[in-house]
Design a protein around this motif. Structure first.
Motif, PDB file in Angstrom:
ATOM      1  N   CYS A   1       0.965  -1.295   0.067  1.00 17.13           N
ATOM      2  CA  CYS A   1      -0.050  -0.087   0.110  1.00 17.13           C
ATOM      3  C   CYS A   1       0.876   1.176  -0.070  1.00 17.13           C
ATOM      4  O   CYS A   1       2.052   1.082   0.409  1.00 17.13           O
ATOM      5  CB  CYS A   1      -1.036  -0.126   1.506  1.00 17.13           C
ATOM      6  N   ALA A   2       0.345   2.320  -0.428  1.00 20.64           N
ATOM      7  CA  ALA A   2       0.892   3.531  -0.606  1.00 20.64           C
ATOM      8  C   ALA A   2       0.630   4.236   0.804  1.00 20.64           C
ATOM      9  O   ALA A   2      -0.648   4.361   1.204  1.00 20.64           O
ATOM     10  CB  ALA A   2       0.685   4.413  -1.763  1.00 20.64           C
ATOM     11  N   LEU A   3       1.441   4.769   1.667  1.00 23.00           N
ATOM     12  CA  LEU A   3       1.094   5.544   2.673  1.00 23.00           C
ATOM     13  C   LEU A   3       0.977   7.065   2.437  1.00 23.00           C
ATOM     14  O   LEU A   3       2.247   7.753   2.101  1.00 23.00           O
ATOM     15  CB  LEU A   3       2.073   5.182   3.786  1.00 23.00           C
ATOM     16  N   VAL A   4      -0.089   7.818   2.648  1.00 20.06           N
ATOM     17  CA  VAL A   4      -0.195   9.066   2.512  1.00 20.06           C
ATOM     18  C   VAL A   4      -0.054   9.555   4.303  1.00 20.06           C
ATOM     19  O   VAL A   4      -0.900   9.289   4.845  1.00 20.06           O
ATOM     20  CB  VAL A   4      -1.312   9.777   1.795  1.00 20.06           C
ATOM     21  N   LEU A   5       1.008  10.341   4.489  1.00 20.07           N
ATOM     22  CA  LEU A   5       1.225  10.573   5.928  1.00 20.07           C
ATOM     23  C   LEU A   5       1.522  12.077   6.217  1.00 20.07           C
ATOM     24  O   LEU A   5       2.342  12.783   5.669  1.00 20.07           O
ATOM     25  CB  LEU A   5       2.523   9.664   6.403  1.00 20.07           C
ATOM     26  N   SER A   6       0.747  12.466   7.475  1.00 19.10           N
ATOM     27  CA  SER A   6       1.085  13.772   7.835  1.00 19.10           C
ATOM     28  C   SER A   6       2.511  13.882   8.237  1.00 19.10           C
ATOM     29  O   SER A   6       3.104  13.214   8.809  1.00 19.10           O
ATOM     30  CB  SER A   6       0.303  14.169   9.141  1.00 19.10           C
TER      31      SER A   6
ATOM     32  N   ASP B   1       9.687   6.754   2.646  1.00 17.68           N
ATOM     33  CA  ASP B   1       9.015   5.946   1.598  1.00 17.68           C
ATOM     34  C   ASP B   1       7.688   6.323   1.747  1.00 17.68           C
ATOM     35  O   ASP B   1       6.792   5.897   0.944  1.00 17.68           O
ATOM     36  CB  ASP B   1       9.170   4.524   2.077  1.00 17.68           C
ATOM     37  N   ALA B   2       7.036   7.142   2.669  1.00 13.78           N
ATOM     38  CA  ALA B   2       5.683   7.630   2.618  1.00 13.78           C
ATOM     39  C   ALA B   2       5.516   8.928   1.942  1.00 13.78           C
ATOM     40  O   ALA B   2       6.606   9.499   1.201  1.00 13.78           O
ATOM     41  CB  ALA B   2       5.295   8.053   4.133  1.00 13.78           C
ATOM     42  N   LEU B   3       4.399   9.285   1.364  1.00 13.83           N
ATOM     43  CA  LEU B   3       3.957  10.454   0.846  1.00 13.83           C
ATOM     44  C   LEU B   3       3.466  11.487   1.620  1.00 13.83           C
ATOM     45  O   LEU B   3       2.527  11.328   2.291  1.00 13.83           O
ATOM     46  CB  LEU B   3       2.788  10.201  -0.221  1.00 13.83           C
TER      47      LEU B   3
END
Length: 489
Positions: free
Chosen positions: A417-422, A434-436
């Motif tokens: 999974c792609a991680l969209v992270l604050s 490696d997160a967005l």
């Protein structure tokens, strides 16, 4: 016996936390049933119990409900293990603090004041408002902390190590130091720490009490370097303490407290084993029937103000508005479990989450496509199933000490999974490469980042997820807790 006569591995370990490893419910006939909890402290203490020369740790906690209070009263001096309860290898003392004192300390100070300060949550034109009632609440907070200090002082052997946890017990280290100067004391903050300019929202004397309370410990630990730095900044600005950032120490009123950073990850083996249970597979089948072969954006949160759920939903709505090509091709699973519903702000926030979700379904839903599935009910098995199915995991808190959702998801992801992270989550320090990363206040940026995450090539997504999972499991709870104890030696 002197402290020097005891080896570090043999010295008694005590833990103090608001919530303990067990909780109780009461049936209509008054019969109590016990439930054992999980989490980092439970796992960490299991390691201590297994390797501390047979010297069982003592866990001091508060009774959180009427059923808890009943159990504490029925147990000899509050010792649940001596009452025959299976406490998982620890000696558990549950404190029967008067309900009114507990409510004012927990809701009036810990959750409505300290939590709001450290997470920067105040609507400052209107709050905070510190008045006579606030002072009465603070007196209860002092009494609550003193009850823990008294219990620890009574239970501790000479030279024992006491690990005091979180913002509920920020005064307890100093109180315990006054009662038992022979002990080795650690305090750990699971929240962020506010910068000085925001921390000064607290009344001057109360802000000083919190800092000096934690400085009663030999070692003060934090989840991320930025929170540790903010604490030292506050000590320097408010106490005029001598801070050595290179050595990581704060010297104040003749004592030196070491400042440490102890990141917390997940136990990958335990998590994977739990996710392999039949109830998780059953939830996964049910979810797949609901969403078909569409791509999935998943979020897992409590309805906690700092989790930023409403802006996350708004970002999903904006993505659907700007990119109609996703209509019918993506579903957002939003699991928002109720939190602190005894506080009006949290009830209002939960209602706002439900209202925003309904607007998205009304605007974009069709007879054969439900763009958003919202569940406001705790279901751990369904959470684990959703992790495994996620194409994108959205974790966008305003501010978070760590955030283990960001670490659990990649570990259980089946396809990557792609991680969209604050960027304001403590986990960003471990996972940011490696997160967005997103600005949690920027709804438009988050919307475009979700779009980008959905378009990420499968190979890239899988490789990023593999590295995220490795970082997430690099600091398991047992090591996290052991490192705190080692810092006392």
């Amino acid at each position: 016996m002197s402290d020097s006569a005891l080896g570090a591995a043999d010295r008694q370990v005590l833990v103090a936390s608001n919530r303990g490893p067990v909780s109780f419910t009461s049936a209509e006939d008054g019969t109590l049933s016990m439930r054992r909890g999980g989490g980092g402290l439970v796992s960490g203490l299991a390691g201590v119990a297994a390797g501390n020369g047979g010297n069982r740790p003592i866990w001091v906690c508060a009774a959180l409900s009427d059923a808890d209070r009943q159990a504490a009263r029925q147990a000899p001096d509050g010792r649940l293990d001596k009452a025959g309860h299976d406490t998982g290898g620890a000696c558990v003392r549950m404190l029967d603090i008067p309900a009114s004192t507990f409510h004012r300390a927990y809701n009036g100070v810990a959750n409505s004041t300290l939590w709001f300060v450290h997470h920067l949550l105040y609507d400052t034109p209107n709050a905070p408002h510190f008045d006579a009632r606030s002072r009465r609440d603070w007196q209860s907070y002092e009494a609550y902390n003193a009850a823990f200090a008294d219990a620890l002082a009574r239970d501790a052997e000479p030279g024992a190590r006491a690990a005091i946890q979180d913002y509920h017990l920020s005064l307890a280290p100093r109180m315990l130091r006054e009662r038992r100067p022979d002990l080795k004391i650690a305090h750990f903050s699971h929240t962020p720490w506010a910068p000085p300019e925001y921390y000064r929202l607290l009344p001057d004397d109360l802000g000083v009490q919190v800092l000096e309370g934690i400085l009663g410990a030999d070692h003060a630990g934090f989840l991320a370097r930025r929170w540790a730095d903010a604490f030292m900044d506050c000590c320097e600005a408010l106490l005029h303490a001598k801070v050595d950032r290179t050595a990581g120490t704060v010297h104040h009123k003749g004592r030196t407290t070491r400042i440490g950073v102890h990141g917390l990850g997940v136990d990958g083996d335990d998590l994977i084993a739990r996710a392999a249970q039949p109830d998780v597979a059953e939830r996964a089948r049910a979810l797949r029937e609901q969403v078909g072969d569409r791509q999935l954006i998943v979020r897992i949160d409590r309805t906690e103000l700092s989790k930023n759920i409403v802006r996350g939903l708004a970002a999903y709505r904006e993505m659907l508005a700007n990119h109609p090509e996703w209509h019918g091709r993506v579903v957002h699973l939003a699991f928002a479990y109720p939190s602190r519903q005894d506080l009006a702000e949290y009830r209002d926030y939960t209602a706002a989450v439900e209202r925003t979700a309904a607007q998205i379904r009304e605007e974009f839903g069709t007879p054969d496509w439900d763009p958003l599935i919202l569940q406001v009910k705790d279901d751990y098995a369904r959470t684990l199933a959703a992790y495994g199915m996620a194409d994108v995991l959205l974790v966008n808190p305003i501010r978070d000490g760590m955030n283990l959702v960001a670490k659990e998801g990649p570990v259980l992801s089946r396809r990557g999974c792609a991680l969209v992270l604050s960027r304001e989550a403590g986990a960003a320090a471990d996972l940011g490469e490696d997160a967005l990363l997103v600005n949690p206040y920027d709804v438009s940026q988050t919307a475009e980042t979700l779009h980008r995450a959905l378009l990420m090539p499968p190979d890239e997504r899988a490789e990023r997820c593999r590295r995220l999972a490795a970082a997430a499991t690099a600091l398991p709870p047992r090591r996290w807790f052991a490192d705190q104890l080692a810092a006392l030696d």
